[in-house]
Scaffold this active site. Structure first.
Site, PDB file in Angstrom:
ATOM      1  CE1 TYR A 119      28.780   0.417   2.252  1.00 36.04           C
ATOM      2  CE2 TYR A 119      27.095  -0.649   3.570  1.00 36.04           C
ATOM      3  CZ  TYR A 119      27.860  -0.592   2.423  1.00 36.04           C
ATOM      4  OH  TYR A 119      27.715  -1.548   1.446  1.00 36.04           O
ATOM      5  CG  HIS A 124      57.078  -2.371  17.106  1.00 37.97           C
ATOM      6  ND1 HIS A 124      56.016  -1.662  17.641  1.00 37.97           N
ATOM      7  CD2 HIS A 124      58.178  -1.576  17.216  1.00 37.97           C
ATOM      8  CE1 HIS A 124      56.463  -0.489  18.072  1.00 37.97           C
ATOM      9  NE2 HIS A 124      57.764  -0.410  17.825  1.00 37.97           N
ATOM     10  CD  GLU A 147      52.982  -2.850  17.498  1.00 34.57           C
ATOM     11  OE1 GLU A 147      53.665  -3.628  18.187  1.00 34.57           O
ATOM     12  OE2 GLU A 147      53.440  -1.835  16.956  1.00 34.57           O
ATOM     13  CE  LYS A 203      33.630   1.246  -0.578  1.00 30.86           C
ATOM     14  NZ  LYS A 203      32.491   0.780   0.140  1.00 30.86           N
ATOM     15  CB  CYS A 250      30.280  -5.338  -6.047  1.00 31.99           C
ATOM     16  SG  CYS A 250      31.992  -5.411  -5.564  1.00 31.99           S
ATOM     17  CD  GLU A 281      31.842   3.089   2.399  1.00 34.20           C
ATOM     18  OE1 GLU A 281      32.384   2.180   3.041  1.00 34.20           O
ATOM     19  OE2 GLU A 281      31.216   2.879   1.337  1.00 34.20           O
TER      20      GLU A 281
HETATM   21  P1  FAD Z   1      23.994  -7.034  -7.359  1.00 32.92           P
HETATM   22  O1  FAD Z   1      25.480  -7.024  -7.366  1.00 32.92           O
HETATM   23  O2  FAD Z   1      23.320  -5.744  -7.112  1.00 32.92           O
HETATM   24  O3  FAD Z   1      23.539  -7.632  -8.767  1.00 32.92           O
HETATM   25  C1  FAD Z   1      22.206  -7.715  -9.158  1.00 32.92           C
HETATM   26  C2  FAD Z   1      22.147  -7.631 -10.666  1.00 32.92           C
HETATM   27  O4  FAD Z   1      20.879  -8.081 -11.124  1.00 32.92           O
HETATM   28  C3  FAD Z   1      22.299  -6.210 -11.179  1.00 32.92           C
HETATM   29  O5  FAD Z   1      23.193  -6.182 -12.265  1.00 32.92           O
HETATM   30  C4  FAD Z   1      20.902  -5.839 -11.626  1.00 32.92           C
HETATM   31  O6  FAD Z   1      20.894  -4.869 -12.625  1.00 32.92           O
HETATM   32  C5  FAD Z   1      20.411  -7.189 -12.109  1.00 32.92           C
HETATM   33  N1  FAD Z   1      18.962  -7.340 -12.164  1.00 32.92           N
HETATM   34  C6  FAD Z   1      18.035  -6.888 -11.289  1.00 32.92           C
HETATM   35  N2  FAD Z   1      16.815  -7.296 -11.663  1.00 32.92           N
HETATM   36  C7  FAD Z   1      16.971  -8.021 -12.798  1.00 32.92           C
HETATM   37  C8  FAD Z   1      16.077  -8.730 -13.643  1.00 32.92           C
HETATM   38  N3  FAD Z   1      14.778  -8.797 -13.370  1.00 32.92           N
HETATM   39  N4  FAD Z   1      16.579  -9.355 -14.736  1.00 32.92           N
HETATM   40  C9  FAD Z   1      17.894  -9.322 -15.015  1.00 32.92           C
HETATM   41  N5  FAD Z   1      18.785  -8.671 -14.230  1.00 32.92           N
HETATM   42  C10 FAD Z   1      18.331  -8.050 -13.135  1.00 32.92           C
HETATM   43  N6  FAD Z   1      29.904  -4.519  -0.409  1.00 32.92           N
HETATM   44  C11 FAD Z   1      31.100  -4.892   0.083  1.00 32.92           C
HETATM   45  O7  FAD Z   1      31.301  -6.064   0.393  1.00 32.92           O
HETATM   46  N7  FAD Z   1      32.112  -3.982   0.246  1.00 32.92           N
HETATM   47  C12 FAD Z   1      31.970  -2.691  -0.079  1.00 32.92           C
HETATM   48  O8  FAD Z   1      32.892  -1.913   0.093  1.00 32.92           O
HETATM   49  C13 FAD Z   1      30.725  -2.287  -0.622  1.00 32.92           C
HETATM   50  N8  FAD Z   1      30.540  -1.004  -0.992  1.00 32.92           N
HETATM   51  C14 FAD Z   1      29.361  -0.632  -1.563  1.00 32.92           C
HETATM   52  C15 FAD Z   1      29.216   0.685  -1.961  1.00 32.92           C
HETATM   53  C16 FAD Z   1      28.030   1.093  -2.525  1.00 32.92           C
HETATM   54  C17 FAD Z   1      27.901   2.521  -2.975  1.00 32.92           C
HETATM   55  C18 FAD Z   1      26.967   0.178  -2.677  1.00 32.92           C
HETATM   56  C19 FAD Z   1      25.672   0.627  -3.286  1.00 32.92           C
HETATM   57  C20 FAD Z   1      27.100  -1.126  -2.281  1.00 32.92           C
HETATM   58  C21 FAD Z   1      28.304  -1.544  -1.719  1.00 32.92           C
HETATM   59  N9  FAD Z   1      28.490  -2.864  -1.298  1.00 32.92           N
HETATM   60  C22 FAD Z   1      29.689  -3.242  -0.769  1.00 32.92           C
HETATM   61  C23 FAD Z   1      27.414  -3.852  -1.383  1.00 32.92           C
HETATM   62  C24 FAD Z   1      27.595  -4.780  -2.577  1.00 32.92           C
HETATM   63  O9  FAD Z   1      27.698  -4.036  -3.761  1.00 32.92           O
HETATM   64  C25 FAD Z   1      26.400  -5.735  -2.634  1.00 32.92           C
HETATM   65  O10 FAD Z   1      26.280  -6.397  -1.410  1.00 32.92           O
HETATM   66  C26 FAD Z   1      26.532  -6.760  -3.747  1.00 32.92           C
HETATM   67  O11 FAD Z   1      26.709  -6.156  -4.994  1.00 32.92           O
HETATM   68  C27 FAD Z   1      25.289  -7.648  -3.762  1.00 32.92           C
HETATM   69  O12 FAD Z   1      25.359  -8.571  -4.800  1.00 32.92           O
HETATM   70  P2  FAD Z   1      24.036  -9.205  -5.429  1.00 32.92           P
HETATM   71  O13 FAD Z   1      24.509 -10.302  -6.303  1.00 32.92           O
HETATM   72  O14 FAD Z   1      23.062  -9.491  -4.380  1.00 32.92           O
HETATM   73  O15 FAD Z   1      23.403  -8.043  -6.300  1.00 32.92           O
HETATM   74  P1  NA7 Z   2      20.537   1.910   5.290  1.00 26.75           P
HETATM   75  O1  NA7 Z   2      21.577   1.201   6.060  1.00 26.75           O
HETATM   76  O2  NA7 Z   2      19.143   1.400   5.268  1.00 26.75           O
HETATM   77  O3  NA7 Z   2      20.550   3.427   5.737  1.00 26.75           O
HETATM   78  C1  NA7 Z   2      19.660   4.376   5.284  1.00 26.75           C
HETATM   79  C2  NA7 Z   2      20.088   5.748   5.803  1.00 26.75           C
HETATM   80  O4  NA7 Z   2      19.309   6.763   5.208  1.00 26.75           O
HETATM   81  C3  NA7 Z   2      19.922   5.890   7.287  1.00 26.75           C
HETATM   82  O5  NA7 Z   2      20.905   6.747   7.762  1.00 26.75           O
HETATM   83  C4  NA7 Z   2      18.531   6.499   7.377  1.00 26.75           C
HETATM   84  O6  NA7 Z   2      18.327   7.225   8.557  1.00 26.75           O
HETATM   85  C5  NA7 Z   2      18.563   7.432   6.211  1.00 26.75           C
HETATM   86  N1  NA7 Z   2      17.225   7.722   5.698  1.00 26.75           N
HETATM   87  C6  NA7 Z   2      16.317   6.823   5.294  1.00 26.75           C
HETATM   88  N2  NA7 Z   2      15.213   7.453   4.849  1.00 26.75           N
HETATM   89  C7  NA7 Z   2      15.460   8.780   4.964  1.00 26.75           C
HETATM   90  C8  NA7 Z   2      14.707   9.939   4.659  1.00 26.75           C
HETATM   91  N3  NA7 Z   2      13.497   9.837   4.144  1.00 26.75           N
HETATM   92  N4  NA7 Z   2      15.261  11.131   4.893  1.00 26.75           N
HETATM   93  C9  NA7 Z   2      16.490  11.219   5.423  1.00 26.75           C
HETATM   94  N5  NA7 Z   2      17.262  10.156   5.739  1.00 26.75           N
HETATM   95  C10 NA7 Z   2      16.733   8.943   5.505  1.00 26.75           C
HETATM   96  O7  NA7 Z   2      20.907   2.005   3.790  1.00 26.75           O
HETATM   97  P2  NA7 Z   2      22.304   2.056   3.000  1.00 26.75           P
HETATM   98  O8  NA7 Z   2      22.331   3.232   2.092  1.00 26.75           O
HETATM   99  O9  NA7 Z   2      23.459   1.824   3.901  1.00 26.75           O
HETATM  100  O10 NA7 Z   2      22.109   0.898   2.041  1.00 26.75           O
HETATM  101  C11 NA7 Z   2      21.892  -0.424   2.440  1.00 26.75           C
HETATM  102  C12 NA7 Z   2      22.752  -1.283   1.592  1.00 26.75           C
HETATM  103  O11 NA7 Z   2      23.266  -0.560   0.503  1.00 26.75           O
HETATM  104  C13 NA7 Z   2      23.977  -1.741   2.279  1.00 26.75           C
HETATM  105  O12 NA7 Z   2      23.785  -2.807   3.120  1.00 26.75           O
HETATM  106  C14 NA7 Z   2      24.849  -2.052   1.075  1.00 26.75           C
HETATM  107  O13 NA7 Z   2      24.509  -3.255   0.478  1.00 26.75           O
HETATM  108  C15 NA7 Z   2      24.567  -0.963   0.210  1.00 26.75           C
HETATM  109  P3  NA7 Z   2      17.709   6.551   9.908  1.00 26.75           P
HETATM  110  O14 NA7 Z   2      18.870   5.931  10.610  1.00 26.75           O
HETATM  111  O15 NA7 Z   2      16.694   5.527   9.437  1.00 26.75           O
HETATM  112  O16 NA7 Z   2      17.098   7.671  10.614  1.00 26.75           O
END
Ligand code: FAD
Ligand code: NA7
Length: 654
Positions: free
Chosen positions: A357, A629, A634, A224, A216, A361
């Site tokens: 998403y 408003h 609203e 993001k 995050c 985004e």
């Molecule tokens: P993480 O935050 O991923 O933390 C896991 C940590 O564990 C990482 O630092 C990783 O490196 C570490 N780790 C992994 N394996 C090991 C290991 N074996 N030993 C030590 N460390 C390890 N969520 C929202 O609510 N709002 C948003 O707008 C939003 N936007 C997002 C945009 C993007 C591009 C992405 C990719 C995600 C977004 N998310 C958003 C999702 C959000 O980031 C995750 O849901 C959240 O970070 C999950 O938290 P977590 O604690 O499960 O894991």
């Molecule tokens: P999602 O929600 O699993 O979406 C994956 C997307 O990528 C979806 O649109 C898929 O299409 C597409 N996809 C998957 N494989 C392929 C290949 N091989 N080629 C083209 N397109 C593909 O993943 P997110 O990125 O949203 O990540 C999940 C979590 O990340 C989210 O909950 C946050 O925590 C951040 P499809 O619809 O399957 O045809």
């Protein structure tokens, strides 16, 4: 410790006065010294009884919970059992055969056995008997206890007398210092526990790495949203001339300036996290954690140095990392969201692969800062979200310059020119026929989903089960895995929303349940979220498709309207773009089960309505609410047109 003399239901057993308190620490009696309650050695029967009284009083739930926890905490082996249950008998026989003394509370022999079972359900998520605890660790039922015996776990847990101190290095080790892990670790430390967090970022194939705080902070929500803001400011600049702003200077966006500002801010957050762990006396180790044995992990640092640590309990919060296509050139030449937010050069003409998403985004803000952006969509936009809303998101993006290549997938990525950015030739094929297309891009950003980081952390060594297909960890509703002392939270959980506030809430509540005597569980229902595309889409509850699947169309009423934000009028922006929709369950007082808004600041709007939904929002309550408003929010207080009526919802003016 709860006293047995207060407000309870008496056990029926004919225990002599003064003999009731069986199985608590100082009062533990040797087998054979228990008069009428003695079962075959080495087992003993515990009682929920008041010594020396003969009256039956209904025990409060809270008092009963405390009493059960006393039994669990003060008996090396505590079995909640039923005297006639063959599974309970097997478990008791197992402990007898091991020569291990146990205490058994026979729920069929006491008045309030069914209440005890309900409280046990609250504590352990298990209602059935036998319900077995060893050294305070919830082992589960008969099968789990027998399995633990076979795997050697039972022996290990039996060896650890958790009443003594210093058996383990830590009370809790959290693997993963992201949203969920840090929240859990800090809360456990506040509750007085000795806690360690391991966090390690494996560099992306592109070589990107980052600091403490997880996805995050470093490569997710925070950068993001800031890049989304950069794009919104561009739109605001565009609108500003209509509001009288005059400027001659050519307006252009500087990628490097934006990245530097964002990375500086992230750096300050990384530092803040470290500081707050130190303040709370949480040990932070920048090492990669893998289980090597029960209650034991190996921590490997950047220099490949290894250290081992033990803990009574573990929380896995390792999150997810972006997936790759598995085609020629993907890992060599493509980037993912892990690389984008710190990319030191402007990505230029960009192909975004995927329609999640994250994909939309990123495509949205890249186009918003003026880049040439194409999204390659395999099937539908925003799988899992309301599809009417998803299409609105897509068509707005299309009108604002993002190109969509639908029903195509890349097959090869070839580097034409090195550089920052270089040039990549992408060949893609249709998923509907033999057609192939190709084009040249400066950058290819893969956003095709994320894989759980659960396959390389030694879970097989201690028998934690994962879903082999998805890598997700199944847990019960107290976030406990199949191995009793191991818990999991955040993105790696099976079937739970993958969002930062969800991971934080789950982590905090887990620590409070484990160490603070709380029973509160994480509520994963009606979690609001927002897709931060150029025009935001916020939602809470069910999509229309899901609502129909669950409740059937006849039982639903959908209210909707297009709306025209006041700010858009002077700016000459389209009056039939923004959209509001609620889905109501007619059979339940028109309760709002789905909330959807597509418009400016949808995230801010959705947050408030999510609270209302938690309070049981109905259509009538919306009607009774007076709006603010002029705002976009609203619109939800004046929704009149049902989808089923087919009436027009187009807007003419304010
Ligand atoms: P993480 O935050 O991923 O933390 C896991 C940590 O564990 C990482 O630092 C990783 O490196 C570490 N780790 C992994 N394996 C090991 C290991 N074996 N030993 C030590 N460390 C390890 N969520 C929202 O609510 N709002 C948003 O707008 C939003 N936007 C997002 C945009 C993007 C591009 C992405 C990719 C995600 C977004 N998310 C958003 C999702 C959000 O980031 C995750 O849901 C959240 O970070 C999950 O938290 P977590 O604690 O499960 O894991
Ligand atoms: P999602 O929600 O699993 O979406 C994956 C997307 O990528 C979806 O649109 C898929 O299409 C597409 N996809 C998957 N494989 C392929 C290949 N091989 N080629 C083209 N397109 C593909 O993943 P997110 O990125 O949203 O990540 C999940 C979590 O990340 C989210 O909950 C946050 O925590 C951040 P499809 O619809 O399957 O045809």
């Amino acid at each position: 410790m709860a006293q047995l003399g207060d407000c309870i239901t008496l056990a029926q057993s004919p225990t002599p006065p003064g003999r009731g308190k069986v199985g608590t620490g100082p009062n533990r009696r040797p087998a054979g010294a228990r008069g009428a309650l003695v079962s075959s050695p080495p087992g003993r029967r515990a009682r929920l009884a008041t010594p020396g009284t003969g009256t039956s009083i209904v025990e409060t739930r809270e008092a009963m919970r405390r009493r059960l926890q006393d039994l669990i905490e003060n008996n090396r082996v505590m079995i909640f059992s039923k005297s006639y249950c063959p599974h309970s008998t097997r478990v008791k026989e197992l402990f007898s055969s091991l020569g291990v003394e146990y205490n058994a509370l026979e729920l069929d022999k006491i008045d309030n056995g069914s209440s005890v079972q309900e409280v046990l359900l609250e504590i352990t998520n298990q209602k059935t008997v036998p319900n077995v605890f060893v050294n305070k660790v919830h082992m589960g039922g008969c099968d789990q206890t027998l399995q633990a015996h076979q795997s050697g776990l039972l022996k290990k847990v039996l060896q650890e007398d958790s009443r003594g101190s210093g058996t383990y290095d830590y009370d809790l080790i959290v693997i993963g210092g992201g949203s969920g892990g840090l929240a859990c670790a800090k809360e456990a430390a506040v509750l007085g526990k000795k806690v360690m967090v391991l966090d390690f970022v494996v560099p992306s194939p592109h070589g990107t790495t980052w600091g403490l705080g997880g996805t995050c902070v470093n490569v997710g929500c925070i950068p993001k949203k800031l890049m989304h803001q950069a794009a919104l400011l561009g739109q605001a600049l565009h609108d500003s001339r209509k509001y009288g702003w005059e400027y001659n200077q050519q307006v252009k966006h500087n990628w490097e300036t934006m990245i530097e500002a964002i990375q500086n801010y992230i750096g300050s957050l990384n530092w803040g996290y470290k500081l707050s762990l130190r303040e709370k006396a949480v040990t932070y180790i920048n090492s990669y954690g893998t289980f090597v044995d029960h209650h034991k992990i190996k921590a490997t640092n950047r220099k490949e140095q290894e250290t081992s640590y033990t803990a009574a309990k573990f929380v896995i919060a390792t999150g997810e990392r972006p997936r790759y296509l598995g085609i020629q050139g993907d890992k060599e030449y493509c980037i993912t969201s892990d690389d984008l937010f710190s990319l030191p050069y402007c990505p230029g003409k960009t192909l975004v692969v995927g329609a999640s998403y994250v994909a939309l985004e990123c495509a949205g803000f890249l186009a918003g800062i003026g880049l040439d952006v194409t999204v390659m969509v395999r099937s539908i936009l925003l799988r899992g979200f309301d599809q009417e809303m998803a299409e609105k998101v897509g068509s707005y993006m299309e009108q604002h310059g993002v190109k969509f290549l639908r029903k195509f997938i890349p097959v090869t990525i070839q580097q034409l020119e090195k550089g920052t950015p270089g040039k990549l030739r992408v060949v893609a094929k249709s998923i509907e026929g033999p057609e192939t297309i190709e084009d040249v891009y400066n950058t290819v950003l893969l956003a095709i989903g994320r894989d759980s980081c659960t396959r390389k952390i030694g879970l097989e060594k201690i028998g934690v089960k994962i879903n082999e297909k998805t890598g997700k960890i199944p847990v019960n509703d107290v976030e406990q895995t199949n191995v009793p002392y191991v818990y999991a939270i955040g993105d790696i959980l099976e079937g739970k929303p993958e969002l930062t506030p969800v991971a934080i809430q789950a982590g905090k509540l887990l620590a409070r349940r484990l160490f603070g005597g709380s029973l509160e569980k994480c509520d994963y229902i009606n979690v609001p979220t927002t897709v931060f595309t150029p025009l935001e889409y916020g939602c809470c509850g069910l999509s229309e498709e899901k609502a129909i699947e669950v409740y059937t169309k006849d039982n639903l009423e959908v209210y909707h309207t297009l709306f025209w934000p006041l700010e858009w009028t002077i700016a000459d922006r389209d009056n039939n773009t923004c959209y509001a929709k609620i889905i109501c369950n007619k059979r339940d007082n028109d309760r709002v089960i789905g909330f959807h808004v597509f418009g400016p600041n949808a995230g801010e709007i959705t947050q408030g309505f999510a609270v209302a939904m938690k309070c049981g929002l109905t259509k009538q309550l919306l009607n009774d609410t007076i709006g603010i408003h002029p705002t976009c929010g609203e619109v939800f207080t004046t929704l009149e047109i049902t989808k089923s009526s087919g009436l027009a919802i187009t807007q003419k003016g304010c």
